[in-house]
Write an enzyme that holds these catalytic residues in place. Structure first.
Site, PDB file in Angstrom:
ATOM      1  N   LEU A 134      -7.325   8.519   2.350  1.00  0.00           N
ATOM      2  CA  LEU A 134      -7.292   7.290   1.563  1.00  0.00           C
ATOM      3  C   LEU A 134      -5.846   7.021   1.172  1.00  0.00           C
ATOM      4  O   LEU A 134      -5.084   7.961   0.920  1.00  0.00           O
ATOM      5  CB  LEU A 134      -8.149   7.417   0.295  1.00  0.00           C
ATOM      6  CG  LEU A 134      -9.664   7.524   0.451  1.00  0.00           C
ATOM      7  CD1 LEU A 134     -10.310   7.778  -0.911  1.00  0.00           C
ATOM      8  CD2 LEU A 134     -10.257   6.280   1.077  1.00  0.00           C
ATOM      9  N   ASP A 135      -5.471   5.745   1.086  1.00  0.00           N
ATOM     10  CA  ASP A 135      -4.138   5.399   0.611  1.00  0.00           C
ATOM     11  C   ASP A 135      -3.931   5.943  -0.802  1.00  0.00           C
ATOM     12  O   ASP A 135      -4.892   6.132  -1.558  1.00  0.00           O
ATOM     13  CB  ASP A 135      -3.956   3.875   0.573  1.00  0.00           C
ATOM     14  CG  ASP A 135      -4.005   3.240   1.942  1.00  0.00           C
ATOM     15  OD1 ASP A 135      -3.802   3.956   2.936  1.00  0.00           O
ATOM     16  OD2 ASP A 135      -4.252   2.022   2.016  1.00  0.00           O
ATOM     17  N   LYS A 136      -2.686   6.156  -1.166  1.00  0.00           N
ATOM     18  CA  LYS A 136      -2.359   6.657  -2.494  1.00  0.00           C
ATOM     19  C   LYS A 136      -3.008   5.808  -3.579  1.00  0.00           C
ATOM     20  O   LYS A 136      -3.584   6.317  -4.544  1.00  0.00           O
ATOM     21  CB  LYS A 136      -0.840   6.685  -2.680  1.00  0.00           C
ATOM     22  CG  LYS A 136      -0.398   7.103  -4.085  1.00  0.00           C
ATOM     23  CD  LYS A 136       1.122   7.115  -4.222  1.00  0.00           C
ATOM     24  CE  LYS A 136       1.535   7.504  -5.633  1.00  0.00           C
ATOM     25  NZ  LYS A 136       3.013   7.554  -5.799  1.00  0.00           N
ATOM     26  N   THR A 142      -5.581   3.775  -3.425  1.00  0.00           N
ATOM     27  CA  THR A 142      -7.032   3.611  -3.314  1.00  0.00           C
ATOM     28  C   THR A 142      -7.759   4.788  -3.961  1.00  0.00           C
ATOM     29  O   THR A 142      -7.391   5.945  -3.767  1.00  0.00           O
ATOM     30  CB  THR A 142      -7.441   3.498  -1.836  1.00  0.00           C
ATOM     31  OG1 THR A 142      -6.735   2.416  -1.234  1.00  0.00           O
ATOM     32  CG2 THR A 142      -8.936   3.260  -1.701  1.00  0.00           C
TER      33      THR A 142
END
Length: 325
Positions: free
Chosen positions: A133-135, A137
């Protein structure tokens, strides 16, 4: 040990990357450490040419004692756990794994600090990570505790039996209540951190792009905040954010992709549900990741709905996507 029948003539590292859903640089670690056999003979050359009918055998790499790189001063909520799989509710603004540019504790650091036994198919820096997951998110992320589970879950990522449903708060409603965006993603030439979505008119064969497909659905709307759901058919970096930006829709707080609101939000994107078949039992498992307080607060104050509202129940979201996919 796990065995795989080769059904096409390919380089060993290319075929193994496809089987394990890992990058070629990651599978090269297995090859170089004599963890890969071809027709019962150890093969440590990435460029080895496989032939149809060859048998690849994957051995388990010996476990190394690895400790957290940075001090961990946060906790992560466990949503599901057994001896093979762990599902966590990742907080926002937490990097998933280390890199040369990362100077803070990561989710992998937290896992190591808790003394979890993790798969090492993706290398030590990405220990246990089936996907990422993106930072910015938040939400559900699946962790493999052993290499058998990691490989089985990676296959599910490829055949789409492992799925993720996201909730996002955006600035404008979708023009259509349900939409599918099928646009390849490439790195922006102006900003190397950013991805751009390419349609047929903007496609350039010189640009390295990866296919990406997302489905979106309007849920609840207000003047300046709109709740949508998103379902991924591929797992590219910044996929939801870049696809929305391509239709002039922006997640609240996502200034990288064009959000221009006055209020300071983090990127309001949350992985709300994950589902997968258990790697050993084949039981279909659904896991819900409760919303973070900032996301939940906006739902309640701006959209006047709670987390238990029928519109965001598993049955409603699955039914909504099934009706147009």
């Amino acid at each position: 040990m796990q065995t795989f029948l080769v059904d096409e003539d390919l380089r060993l590292d290319v075929k193994l990357a496809k089987i394990l859903n890992q990058s070629r640089s990651q599978v090269s670690l297995l090859i170089e450490n004599n963890a890969v056999l071809v027709n019962d003979k150890a093969q440590n050359k990435n460029s080895f040419k496989l032939k149809c009918g060859d048998i690849i055998t994957l051995k388990t790499l010996p476990k190394k004692e690895v400790s957290a790189q940075y001090q961990v001063d946060f906790d992560v909520k466990v949503l599901f756990e057994d001896e093979d799989v762990l599902v966590l509710n990742k907080p926002q603004n937490l990097v998933v794994h280390g890199a040369s540019s990362v100077k803070e504790a990561t989710l992998v650091d937290w896992l190591l600090s808790q003394n979890y036994t993790l798969s090492n198919l993706a290398g030590e820096l990405r220990a246990g990570l089936v996907h990422r997951l993106d930072k910015e998110t938040s939400g559900a992320i699946i962790i493999a505790k052993n290499n058998f589970s990691h490989q089985k879950l990676s296959v599910q990522l490829q055949d789409k039996s492992l799925g993720r449903i996201y909730l996002a708060l955006i600035d404008l409603p979708l023009k259509e209540d349900k939409i599918i965006i099928n646009k390849a993603l490439a790195r922006s030439m102006q900003n190397r951190i950013k991805k751009i979505a390419l349609d047929e008119s903007s496609f350039n064969p010189k640009i390295k792009a990866k296919e990406a497909k997302s489905a979106f659905m309007n849920l609840v709307g207000a003047k300046d905040v709109n709740l949508i759901a998103a379902k991924l058919f591929s797992g590219r970096t910044h996929q939801i954010r870049a696809h929305l930006a391509s239709i002039n829709r922006h997640i609240l707080g996502d200034t990288l992709y064009g959000y221009k609101g006055n209020e300071a939000y983090r990127v309001m994107l949350h992985a709300y549900f994950v589902y997968f078949k258990h790697p050993k039992t084949d039981e279909l498992i659904f896991v819900k990741a409760p919303l973070m307080e900032d996301f939940k607060g906006l739902l309640e104050t701006k959209l006047l709905i709670g987390e238990n509202d029928e519109k965001i129940s598993l049955e409603s979201l699955l039914g909504g996507f099934d009706s147009f996919i």
